[in-house]
Design a protein around this motif. Structure first.
Motif, short mmCIF file in Angstrom:
data_model
loop_
_atom_site.label_atom_id
_atom_site.label_comp_id
_atom_site.label_asym_id
_atom_site.label_seq_id
_atom_site.Cartn_x
_atom_site.Cartn_y
_atom_site.Cartn_z
N ILE A 141 0.83 -1.23 0.12
CA ILE A 141 0.22 0.10 -0.03
C ILE A 141 0.96 1.13 -0.03
O ILE A 141 1.69 1.28 0.78
CB ILE A 141 -0.92 0.16 1.27
N SER A 142 0.83 1.92 -1.05
CA SER A 142 1.47 3.26 -1.33
C SER A 142 1.15 4.75 -0.86
O SER A 142 1.95 5.67 -0.90
CB SER A 142 2.01 3.14 -2.69
N SER B 221 -2.82 1.18 -5.85
CA SER B 221 -2.77 0.33 -4.85
C SER B 221 -4.16 0.53 -3.93
O SER B 221 -4.72 -0.65 -3.68
CB SER B 221 -1.66 0.45 -3.94
N ALA B 222 -4.84 1.48 -3.94
CA ALA B 222 -6.10 1.55 -3.22
C ALA B 222 -6.88 0.86 -3.90
O ALA B 222 -7.75 0.04 -3.24
CB ALA B 222 -6.42 2.90 -3.00
N SER C 292 -6.44 -3.29 -3.81
CA SER C 292 -6.64 -3.74 -2.50
C SER C 292 -8.09 -3.75 -2.24
O SER C 292 -8.72 -4.85 -1.63
CB SER C 292 -6.04 -2.80 -1.39
N CYS D 226 -2.31 -6.20 3.74
CA CYS D 226 -1.77 -4.77 3.24
C CYS D 226 -0.46 -4.85 4.09
O CYS D 226 -0.24 -4.45 5.23
CB CYS D 226 -2.64 -3.90 3.73
N GLU E 5 2.66 -1.96 4.39
CA GLU E 5 3.43 -0.71 4.37
C GLU E 5 4.98 -0.86 4.24
O GLU E 5 5.36 -1.59 5.22
CB GLU E 5 3.31 0.36 5.60
N ALA F 22 -1.61 6.40 2.98
CA ALA F 22 -1.44 4.89 2.96
C ALA F 22 -2.17 4.33 4.31
O ALA F 22 -3.05 3.48 4.13
CB ALA F 22 0.00 4.34 2.92
N HIS G 34 -5.90 4.77 4.10
CA HIS G 34 -6.52 3.86 3.29
C HIS G 34 -6.68 2.35 4.01
O HIS G 34 -7.65 1.83 3.92
CB HIS G 34 -5.80 3.70 1.97
N ILE G 35 -5.53 2.02 4.77
CA ILE G 35 -5.65 0.59 5.42
C ILE G 35 -6.64 0.75 6.66
O ILE G 35 -7.27 -0.13 6.67
CB ILE G 35 -4.13 0.40 6.00
N ASP H 65 -3.22 -6.06 8.39
CA ASP H 65 -2.01 -5.17 7.79
C ASP H 65 -0.77 -5.51 8.65
O ASP H 65 -0.86 -5.85 9.72
CB ASP H 65 -2.31 -3.58 7.70
N THR I 132 -0.16 -3.88 -8.93
CA THR I 132 -0.97 -2.55 -8.88
C THR I 132 -0.77 -1.90 -10.28
O THR I 132 -1.15 -0.57 -10.40
CB THR I 132 -0.49 -1.60 -7.62
#
Length: 262
Positions: free
Chosen positions: A30-31, A36-37, A40, A52, A54, A67, A70-71, A83, A138
């Motif tokens: 996850i960037s 990536s959003a 995922s 996920c 990081e 990031a 979003h997680i 995560d 991604t």
């Protein structure tokens, strides 16, 4: 584009592929970016396990914040999402002490940027191996098949690519439909490989809408002489990157030995 049907198609494809492969689900880096959003979210909608990850390496704070946002959003929406945070900065710094850095600074800078992507790929496959997961890519259509804007055996090293047949503009449409956090949708696209906030446009010299236009023109058989001004400039950028990065977008060349030599 029939957005809802496209979403359902990708989700079903992901679920079928993972089930047939006999794995538990997916792992994804996850960037803080739209690709990536969206990826995922699509993986999470399968109901299978999603990890996920990081993986900051001197990351710009804006990327880290998005990031994490979003997680948190994913974990609130889906019970199958977990995560982990793996700080790769010390690994990256240790690597730099073990290699010589003589030569052109710009060339070294790019080589180190690609090293970041490859360290992240290694990390994702570590977790994939532990938890029996597939590494979800991604990359979108422009990056993967237009200009080769990714690191070979870095973010290009994946098990499957859910959004690789979607243009960047189409990825944004999926993002809006999936209710990806607004901060991510509004953020300028960036690969985050240089430890600062430079955007993809800064690196490429053209926007994604411009590149989509150039890819369409290229598919129609157009040449740079068909255009003038900014259009010609963008088309030349597209063609140059496409040719330079062609080695990423084709199968690894194999030297075939003639039968009479075997």
């Amino acid at each position: 584009m029939q957005t809802e049907k496209v979403v359902n198609h990708i989700v079903n494809w992901l679920k079928d592929y993972a089930t047939n492969a006999g794995v538990n689900g997916f792992v994804i880096g996850i960037s803080g970016g739209i690709d990536s959003a969206v990826t995922s979210m699509l993986c999470a909608k399968t109901g299978l396990d999603v990890l996920c990850v990081e993986m900051p390496i001197h990351q710009a704070q804006s990327h880290v914040t998005r990031a994490q946002e979003h997680i948190a959003f994913l974990k609130q929406e889906f019970t199958n999402v977990d995560d982990t945070h793996t700080n790769l900065t010390p690994v990256f710094e240790s690597f730099k002490t073990q290699v010589f850095q003589d030569g052109d600074p710009a060339t070294i800078d790019m080589a180190l940027a690609n090293t970041r992507a490859r360290l992240r790929m290694t990390t994702l496959y570590y977790y994939a191996g532990i938890y029996k997961l597939l590494v979800a890519g991604t990359g979108n259509k422009i990056e993967d098949f237009g200009i080769g804007f990714y690191t070979k055996y870095g973010d290009g090293g994946v098990d499957l690519s859910p959004i690789a047949d979607l243009l960047k503009s189409e990825v944004y449409k999926l993002g809006a439909f999936l209710k990806v956090p607004e901060s991510i949708i509004k953020a300028g696209p960036s690969d985050g490989l240089f430890g600062d906030a430079r955007s993809d446009e800064d690196q490429i010299g053209a926007t994604y809408p411009e590149l989509e236009w150039a890819m369409k023109m290229d598919n129609l058989g157009k040449t740079a002489t068909d255009f003038f001004g900014r259009e010609q400039e963008v088309f030349k950028i597209f063609k140059k990157l496409k040719n330079t990065n062609k080695h990423k977008m084709i199968a690894v060349p194999i030297c075939e030995i003639p039968n009479n030599l075997k």
